[in-house]
Each structure stands twice: as structure tokens, then as C-alpha cells.
Design a protein around this motif. Structure first.
Motif, PDB file in Angstrom:
ATOM      1  N   ASN A  11      39.482  36.054  51.301  1.00  3.04           N
ATOM      2  CA  ASN A  11      40.541  35.082  51.024  1.00  3.04           C
ATOM      3  C   ASN A  11      40.455  33.856  51.924  1.00  3.04           C
ATOM      4  O   ASN A  11      40.881  32.767  51.533  1.00  3.04           O
ATOM      5  N   SER A  12      39.876  34.016  53.099  1.00  2.46           N
ATOM      6  CA  SER A  12      39.648  32.863  53.971  1.00  2.46           C
ATOM      7  C   SER A  12      38.597  31.941  53.360  1.00  2.46           C
ATOM      8  O   SER A  12      38.749  30.713  53.348  1.00  2.46           O
ATOM      9  N   ILE A  13      37.519  32.554  52.827  1.00  7.03           N
ATOM     10  CA  ILE A  13      36.481  31.770  52.144  1.00  7.03           C
ATOM     11  C   ILE A  13      37.065  31.084  50.916  1.00  7.03           C
ATOM     12  O   ILE A  13      36.810  29.903  50.654  1.00  7.03           O
ATOM     13  N   LEU A  14      37.890  31.830  50.164  1.00  8.19           N
ATOM     14  CA  LEU A  14      38.510  31.282  48.952  1.00  8.19           C
ATOM     15  C   LEU A  14      39.397  30.087  49.290  1.00  8.19           C
ATOM     16  O   LEU A  14      39.373  29.065  48.600  1.00  8.19           O
ATOM     17  N   LYS A  15      40.162  30.209  50.348  1.00  8.67           N
ATOM     18  CA  LYS A  15      41.044  29.106  50.754  1.00  8.67           C
ATOM     19  C   LYS A  15      40.241  27.863  51.109  1.00  8.67           C
ATOM     20  O   LYS A  15      40.584  26.738  50.694  1.00  8.67           O
ATOM     21  N   ASP A  16      39.164  28.038  51.861  1.00 10.22           N
ATOM     22  CA  ASP A  16      38.324  26.902  52.244  1.00 10.22           C
ATOM     23  C   ASP A  16      37.678  26.248  51.024  1.00 10.22           C
ATOM     24  O   ASP A  16      37.587  25.017  50.927  1.00 10.22           O
ATOM     25  N   GLN A  17      37.229  27.086  50.066  1.00 13.98           N
ATOM     26  CA  GLN A  17      36.570  26.558  48.874  1.00 13.98           C
ATOM     27  C   GLN A  17      37.543  25.801  47.973  1.00 13.98           C
ATOM     28  O   GLN A  17      37.209  24.755  47.415  1.00 13.98           O
ATOM     29  N   LEU A  18      38.756  26.325  47.835  1.00 13.54           N
ATOM     30  CA  LEU A  18      39.754  25.667  46.987  1.00 13.54           C
ATOM     31  C   LEU A  18      40.112  24.281  47.511  1.00 13.54           C
ATOM     32  O   LEU A  18      40.429  23.380  46.733  1.00 13.54           O
ATOM     33  N   ALA A  19      40.052  24.140  48.830  1.00 10.05           N
ATOM     34  CA  ALA A  19      40.377  22.844  49.424  1.00 10.05           C
ATOM     35  C   ALA A  19      39.305  21.798  49.109  1.00 10.05           C
ATOM     36  O   ALA A  19      39.566  20.596  49.179  1.00 10.05           O
ATOM     37  N   GLU A  20      38.102  22.255  48.744  1.00 11.31           N
ATOM     38  CA  GLU A  20      36.981  21.336  48.519  1.00 11.31           C
ATOM     39  C   GLU A  20      36.628  21.146  47.049  1.00 11.31           C
ATOM     40  O   GLU A  20      36.037  20.128  46.678  1.00 11.31           O
ATOM     41  N   LEU A  21      36.975  22.109  46.193  1.00  7.59           N
ATOM     42  CA  LEU A  21      36.518  22.082  44.803  1.00  7.59           C
ATOM     43  C   LEU A  21      37.435  21.256  43.908  1.00  7.59           C
ATOM     44  O   LEU A  21      38.652  21.225  44.087  1.00  7.59           O
ATOM     45  N   ASP A  22      36.824  20.605  42.913  1.00  7.88           N
ATOM     46  CA  ASP A  22      37.564  19.961  41.838  1.00  7.88           C
ATOM     47  C   ASP A  22      37.481  20.890  40.632  1.00  7.88           C
ATOM     48  O   ASP A  22      36.432  21.018  40.000  1.00  7.88           O
ATOM     49  N   ILE A  36      47.200  24.078  41.705  1.00  9.12           N
ATOM     50  CA  ILE A  36      47.138  25.370  42.385  1.00  9.12           C
ATOM     51  C   ILE A  36      47.674  25.209  43.803  1.00  9.12           C
ATOM     52  O   ILE A  36      47.182  24.396  44.577  1.00  9.12           O
ATOM     53  N   GLN A  37      48.688  25.988  44.134  1.00  6.66           N
ATOM     54  CA  GLN A  37      49.293  25.938  45.457  1.00  6.66           C
ATOM     55  C   GLN A  37      48.533  26.838  46.441  1.00  6.66           C
ATOM     56  O   GLN A  37      48.250  26.458  47.562  1.00  6.66           O
ATOM     57  N   GLU A  38      48.208  28.031  45.998  1.00  9.14           N
ATOM     58  CA  GLU A  38      47.476  28.995  46.834  1.00  9.14           C
ATOM     59  C   GLU A  38      46.902  30.081  45.942  1.00  9.14           C
ATOM     60  O   GLU A  38      47.338  30.268  44.803  1.00  9.14           O
ATOM     61  N   ALA A  39      45.911  30.791  46.481  1.00 11.27           N
ATOM     62  CA  ALA A  39      45.269  31.861  45.716  1.00 11.27           C
ATOM     63  C   ALA A  39      44.778  32.942  46.674  1.00 11.27           C
ATOM     64  O   ALA A  39      44.470  32.663  47.837  1.00 11.27           O
ATOM     65  N   ALA A  40      44.718  34.159  46.177  1.00 12.46           N
ATOM     66  CA  ALA A  40      44.214  35.269  46.997  1.00 12.46           C
ATOM     67  C   ALA A  40      43.701  36.376  46.084  1.00 12.46           C
ATOM     68  O   ALA A  40      44.199  36.560  44.965  1.00 12.46           O
ATOM     69  N   PHE A  41      42.689  37.103  46.562  1.00 14.96           N
ATOM     70  CA  PHE A  41      42.086  38.200  45.808  1.00 14.96           C
ATOM     71  C   PHE A  41      42.548  39.524  46.399  1.00 14.96           C
ATOM     72  O   PHE A  41      42.530  39.714  47.615  1.00 14.96           O
ATOM     73  N   ASN A  42      42.963  40.432  45.515  1.00 17.49           N
ATOM     74  CA  ASN A  42      43.371  41.765  45.942  1.00 17.49           C
ATOM     75  C   ASN A  42      42.272  42.746  45.561  1.00 17.49           C
ATOM     76  O   ASN A  42      41.988  42.940  44.371  1.00 17.49           O
ATOM     77  N   THR A  43      41.644  43.344  46.570  1.00 21.80           N
ATOM     78  CA  THR A  43      40.492  44.203  46.303  1.00 21.80           C
ATOM     79  C   THR A  43      40.874  45.527  45.643  1.00 21.80           C
ATOM     80  O   THR A  43      40.044  46.151  44.991  1.00 21.80           O
TER      81      THR A  43
END
Length: 213
Positions: free
Chosen positions: A74-85, A94-101
Motif C-alpha cells: 500500500n505504500s508503493i500504491l500510494k506513491d504510484q497514485l501520486a504520480e500516475l495519470d 481518487i482520494q485514497e486506495a489500499a489493497f487488502n491481501t
């Protein structure tokens, strides 16, 4: 005359229901968001972090087990979302996102204008001999199956990714054989191609000897 009045009241009731049901859904959603809290991790070197702390080797099966915990994902996901279009439709953010394993679902707190849209999707990760296919389906809105007007706003064609090993620019000395999910972790099992590794080592040695001579 009485029959006409009866039909008139039925039509009014149907119209009220058609208006009220979506309106109630919107009101409930506007008060609803997923709890996507996690412990943010910021390693200086992600690959080194994984190699040192999250890799286990089984010499008998020549298999590497790579363990990724949920906070790291989820840390990687947060960093990627901040950079991706993501190319989302207008007004959809999208306000926030997280993966539940544990349930393999990606949870997203989105907004359409000022309306909260808590959306989740089942994430499928399918490895084969040539690469990995990642896709998302089974969308939920809040805790229920998402209606068509919501899923139509989701760019589904952008939610399938194919990662070919050949495109990674690394020697073809491994294959991801299986991925297992548990509470707090994903474990990927990577089979090493011993003969290919030996050949690669031999070629490197020959090149080194040629450069010395």
C-alpha cells in the motif's frame, strides 16, 4: 373513474420509488467511506529492502519465496497514485486506495463531484511461463455490488495489465509459478531455471576471459 384513479396512484408510487431509491443510495454513500489506514513504509531502495528481509530460498525445489506485506504494497500504491495519470472521467477523483491481501480486493475512496464513491474490485494476478496478467473485476459500491451507472464510469480497459518477462530487460532465468494470499501478506513463488542460470554464468565467464586476454 375509480380504475383511472387507481392507475394514477400506482404511477405516482412507481415514480417516487424510482427517484427515492437512487437518492437514498447517494445519501448513504455520501456518509460512507472505507477505512484505508495502514503504516506507511518508505524504504530507500525497494529491491534491496525486499531482498534482505522478504526472500526465502528452498534448495530442494530451486524456488524463491518472495513475501510482500500489506503495508509495503500500500505504500508503493500510494506513491504510484501520486504520480500516475489514470485518465479518469471528469469530476471523478481518487482520494485514497489500499489493497487488502486477505480478500484480494483493492479498495478505493473516490468522489464524483461532491459525492463519495467507495468502490472496491477483486484483483486477479495470474502468472504463466511468459509473464503475469493483472486484472480487476467484481466491483462493489460500498458493501454491495456496484450498479451499472457506476461500473460504466470505470475505465475497465485500463485495469488489465500484462507484464511479459521478455520486456523487463532481465535474463530469462525465472518463472513465477504461484501466488498465495493471506492476512497481511502476499507470497509469490518463483522457480529458478537452473540450466539457464548455469548457461548465463558460463557466457559471462567466457566474456570475462576474452576481455582479459
Amino acid at each position: 373513474m375509480l380504475l383511472k384513479k387507481w392507475w394514477f396512484y400506482v404511477i405516482i408510487a412507481v415514480v417516487v420509488i424510482l427517484i427515492a431509491v437512487p437518492l437514498i443510495t447517494i445519501i448513504n454513500l455520501n456518509k460512507s467511506v472505507y477505512d484505508l489506514s495502514f503504516n506507511y513504509v518508505k524504504p530507500d531502495d525497494l529491491l534491496t529492502e525486499i531482498a534482505k528481509k522478504h526472500i526465502y530460498y528452498d534448495a530442494d525445489s530451486k524456488t524463491l519465496e518472495v513475501e510482500l506485506n500489506q503495508d509495503l504494497i500500500n505504500s508503493i500504491l500510494k506513491d504510484q497514485l501520486a504520480e500516475l495519470d489514470l485518465g479518469l472521467p471528469p469530476k471523478l477523483t481518487i482520494q485514497e486506495a489500499a489493497f487488502n491481501t486477505s480478500d484480494q480486493r483493492l479498495y478505493v475512496n473516490a468522489k464524483y463531484g461532491s459525492i463519495n464513491l467507495p468502490i472496491s474490485a477483486l484483483v486477479n494476478i495470474k502468472p504463466d511461463d511468459t509473464g503475469i496478467t493483472i486484472s480487476a473485476d467484481s466491483f462493489n459500491l460500498g458493501k454491495k455490488k456496484a450498479p451499472g451507472y457506476v461500473t460504466n464510469m470505470i475505465p475497465k480497459d485500463q485495469l488489465t495489465f500484462v507484464v511479459n518477462y521478455a520486456d523487463l530487460g532481465v535474463p530469462q532465468v525465472f518463472t513465477v509459478k504461484d501466488i498465495k494470499y493471506s492476512t497481511g501478506n502476499i507470497n509469490a513463488f518463483v522457480e529458478l531455471k537452473v540450466d539457464e542460470i548455469k548457461k548465463l554464468a558460463k557466457d559471462y565467464r567466457n566474456e570475462l576471459e576474452s576481455s582479459i586476454n
